[in-house]
Design an enzyme around this catalytic site. Structure first.
Site, short mmCIF file in Angstrom:
data_model
loop_
_atom_site.label_atom_id
_atom_site.label_comp_id
_atom_site.label_asym_id
_atom_site.label_seq_id
_atom_site.Cartn_x
_atom_site.Cartn_y
_atom_site.Cartn_z
N TYR A 120 -3.21 -13.28 -48.18
CA TYR A 120 -2.49 -14.49 -47.75
C TYR A 120 -3.41 -15.32 -46.87
O TYR A 120 -3.95 -14.83 -45.87
CB TYR A 120 -1.21 -14.15 -47.00
CG TYR A 120 -0.42 -15.41 -46.68
CD1 TYR A 120 0.36 -16.00 -47.66
CD2 TYR A 120 -0.52 -16.02 -45.45
CE1 TYR A 120 1.06 -17.17 -47.40
CE2 TYR A 120 0.17 -17.19 -45.18
CZ TYR A 120 0.95 -17.77 -46.16
OH TYR A 120 1.61 -18.95 -45.91
N ASN A 201 2.60 -16.89 -40.20
CA ASN A 201 3.60 -17.16 -39.16
C ASN A 201 4.67 -16.07 -39.15
O ASN A 201 4.58 -15.07 -39.87
CB ASN A 201 4.21 -18.55 -39.34
CG ASN A 201 4.95 -18.70 -40.66
OD1 ASN A 201 5.36 -17.72 -41.28
ND2 ASN A 201 5.15 -19.93 -41.08
N GLN A 246 -9.55 -19.83 -27.83
CA GLN A 246 -8.37 -19.12 -28.32
C GLN A 246 -7.12 -19.95 -28.17
O GLN A 246 -6.24 -19.95 -29.02
CB GLN A 246 -8.22 -17.79 -27.58
CG GLN A 246 -9.26 -16.75 -27.94
CD GLN A 246 -9.34 -16.50 -29.44
OE1 GLN A 246 -8.34 -16.15 -30.06
NE2 GLN A 246 -10.52 -16.69 -30.01
N HIS A 249 -5.86 -22.39 -30.94
CA HIS A 249 -5.34 -21.87 -32.20
C HIS A 249 -3.88 -22.26 -32.43
O HIS A 249 -3.48 -22.66 -33.52
CB HIS A 249 -5.42 -20.34 -32.22
CG HIS A 249 -6.64 -19.80 -32.87
ND1 HIS A 249 -6.87 -19.89 -34.22
CD2 HIS A 249 -7.71 -19.14 -32.35
CE1 HIS A 249 -8.02 -19.31 -34.51
NE2 HIS A 249 -8.55 -18.85 -33.39
N GLU A 313 -6.11 -8.44 -29.26
CA GLU A 313 -6.72 -8.76 -30.56
C GLU A 313 -8.24 -8.91 -30.39
O GLU A 313 -9.02 -8.30 -31.12
CB GLU A 313 -6.12 -10.07 -31.07
CG GLU A 313 -6.73 -10.54 -32.38
CD GLU A 313 -6.25 -11.93 -32.75
OE1 GLU A 313 -6.38 -12.29 -33.94
OE2 GLU A 313 -5.78 -12.68 -31.86
N HIS A 314 -8.65 -9.74 -29.43
CA HIS A 314 -10.07 -9.93 -29.11
C HIS A 314 -10.31 -9.47 -27.67
O HIS A 314 -9.56 -9.85 -26.77
CB HIS A 314 -10.48 -11.40 -29.20
CG HIS A 314 -10.16 -12.05 -30.52
ND1 HIS A 314 -9.03 -12.83 -30.71
CD2 HIS A 314 -10.82 -12.04 -31.70
CE1 HIS A 314 -9.02 -13.28 -31.96
NE2 HIS A 314 -10.08 -12.80 -32.58
N ASP A 347 -15.35 -15.00 -35.63
CA ASP A 347 -14.40 -15.73 -36.47
C ASP A 347 -15.04 -16.23 -37.76
O ASP A 347 -14.35 -16.42 -38.76
CB ASP A 347 -13.83 -16.93 -35.70
CG ASP A 347 -12.80 -16.53 -34.66
OD1 ASP A 347 -12.25 -15.41 -34.77
OD2 ASP A 347 -12.54 -17.32 -33.74
N HIS A 406 5.56 30.25 -55.77
CA HIS A 406 4.26 29.87 -55.20
C HIS A 406 3.38 31.12 -55.08
O HIS A 406 2.20 31.11 -55.46
CB HIS A 406 4.44 29.26 -53.80
CG HIS A 406 4.89 27.82 -53.80
ND1 HIS A 406 6.07 27.42 -54.36
CD2 HIS A 406 4.29 26.71 -53.28
CE1 HIS A 406 6.20 26.11 -54.19
NE2 HIS A 406 5.12 25.66 -53.54
#
Length: 415
Positions: A120, A201, A246, A249, A313-314, A347, A406
């Site tokens: 996506y 989103n 950041q 964004h 995240e970062h 990035d 078994h």
């Protein structure tokens, strides 16, 4: 400009509740399931205000897209793809390894790529050709033969060119939850995929979670975020620039400075205020900064502990001696070490992947990589000698569990 934050209360606030959008997303999923392509055309008109003649981007349209893009940008996309491919090649595992661990007992792992994956590529506030590279390249490197990429209509020429460069086998004009549903369930034009990756989103994220029974996903992802661990040696202007990078964004993006120096926090705050005034995306930045701030740390050990609770995240490490800090960190999507390693490099062109878990999910998920597009099978080759070595164990434990067939499957071979 940067307010003081409390880590314990800030982290839970990053988790976005999906419950409010689940009913709407469920309706979209059911519509796509029932009406296939027709539902995608309907949603393109409703949400994207776009009348579509076809869903799939043709080979001619791929070629034409290059003509709409600055040749220098095409050149840079090709170079970025090469660097991303190079790094991801190092992530590949052996197709098959076998080791004789005991006499007559050989064990191993067989790694197999998925047959078909879905990527996506967002297209809301901006076009993201870089995300086209980041999602498709690791799938291709893993050996996935069929890669479906969905991006909202009208598909951006830069994104189409990037998807072509990356190696997407098909490009679909579809966005939002409906694109995720189409990839997971299939339509007349789109065959179902085994796994769906890529950011989006809240509707995209909700759809990915609701459809996990049909197609596996990479991880939940939300608005971008950065945590910066810094001491008094750090350059406040560099940190301010990273915060703004950041913040631009998304209005819901968040930036946290964890520092052992209150004076540094003051300098960074002043630089952020000054630099934000002239930023092209100042309105978005201003809203994102309301989610941002700084957290004082007693020392670098405390700073790492705070960062690990955030699980960002970062993570940017800007201290005088960064390697001990790097070694101590446990939770982060992607780590950027030193004053000359801005997140923006990851990035686009350093080669690492920018599709990363957010909102604390880096404590349990890894960023997108080649392994996301593979599955493994354990292998065992047992010879008569090996069966004798473990036969008594297997027979006894099987009978203890009441599974006598078994046990017999081993006994019959030992007679």
């Amino acid at each position: 400009m940067l307010k003081r934050l409390d880590a314990d209360s800030w982290v839970p606030g990053r988790r976005v509740s999906l419950e409010d959008v689940y009913p709407a997303v469920n309706d979209i999923i059911e519509n796509v399931k029932a009406n296939g392509d027709a539902a995608l055309f309907e949603y393109a008109k409703k949400f994207d205000r776009c009348e579509l003649d076809s869903l799939l981007v043709t080979e001619d349209e791929r070629e034409d897209a290059y003509g709409d893009v600055d040749p220098k940008i095409v050149e840079y996309l090709i170079e970025a793809e090469s660097r991303i491919t190079e790094f991801h090649e190092y992530q590949k595992k052996e197709d098959l390894w076998l080791r004789q661990l005991h006499p007559g007992i050989t064990l191993g792992i067989k790694t197999t790529p998925l047959n078909r994956a879905g990527c996506y590529i967002p297209g809301g506030r901006a076009s993201y050709p870089s995300t086209a590279l980041m999602t498709v390249v690791p799938a291709r490197v893993a050996g996935v033969e069929s890669i479906c990429a969905c991006t909202p209509p009208p598909a951006n020429s830069m994104t189409i060119a990037a998807l072509d460069i990356a190696g997407a086998t098909e490009i679909v004009r579809a966005g939002g939850a409906q694109a995720v549903a189409a990839m997971a369930l299939g339509t007349e034009s789109i065959e179902p995929v085994q796994k769906i990756v890529g950011p989006g989103n809240v509707y995209v994220t909700a759809a990915k979670i609701l459809l996990r029974g049909n197609a596996e996903i990479d991880f939940p992802a939300g608005p971008s975020e950065i945590c910066i661990i810094a001491d008094e040696s750090a350059n406040p202007s560099f940190i301010a620039a990273d915060i703004l990078a950041q913040a631009e964004h998304d209005p819901n993006a968040a930036c946290v400075l964890v520092t052992t120096s209150e004076s540094l926090a003051d300098k960074v705050s002043a630089d952020v205020k000054m630099m934000a005034k002239s930023a092209p995306r100042a309105e978005i930045i201003e809203k994102a900064l309301t989610n941002s701030g700084y957290i004082p740390a007693a020392d670098l050990k405390d700073a790492v502990s705070i960062s690990d609770r955030i699980a960002p995240e970062h993570l940017s490490i800007q201290v005088s001696d960064p390697l001990p800090v790097l070694s101590a960190v446990r939770n982060a999507g992607s780590i950027f070490v030193g004053p000359y390693t801005p997140v923006a490099c990851g990035d686009y062109a350093s080669g690492t992947n920018h599709v990363l878990p957010t909102a604390g999910y880096a404590s349990v998920y890894s960023g997108l990589n080649v392994s996301h597009f593979c599955k493994t099978s354990t292998v065992q080759i047992i010879e008569q000698e090996g069966l004798e070595e473990i036969g008594d164990i297997v027979e006894a434990l099987a009978e203890a569990e009441g599974l006598f067939a078994h046990s017999e499957s081993v006994k019959i071979r030992r007679k």
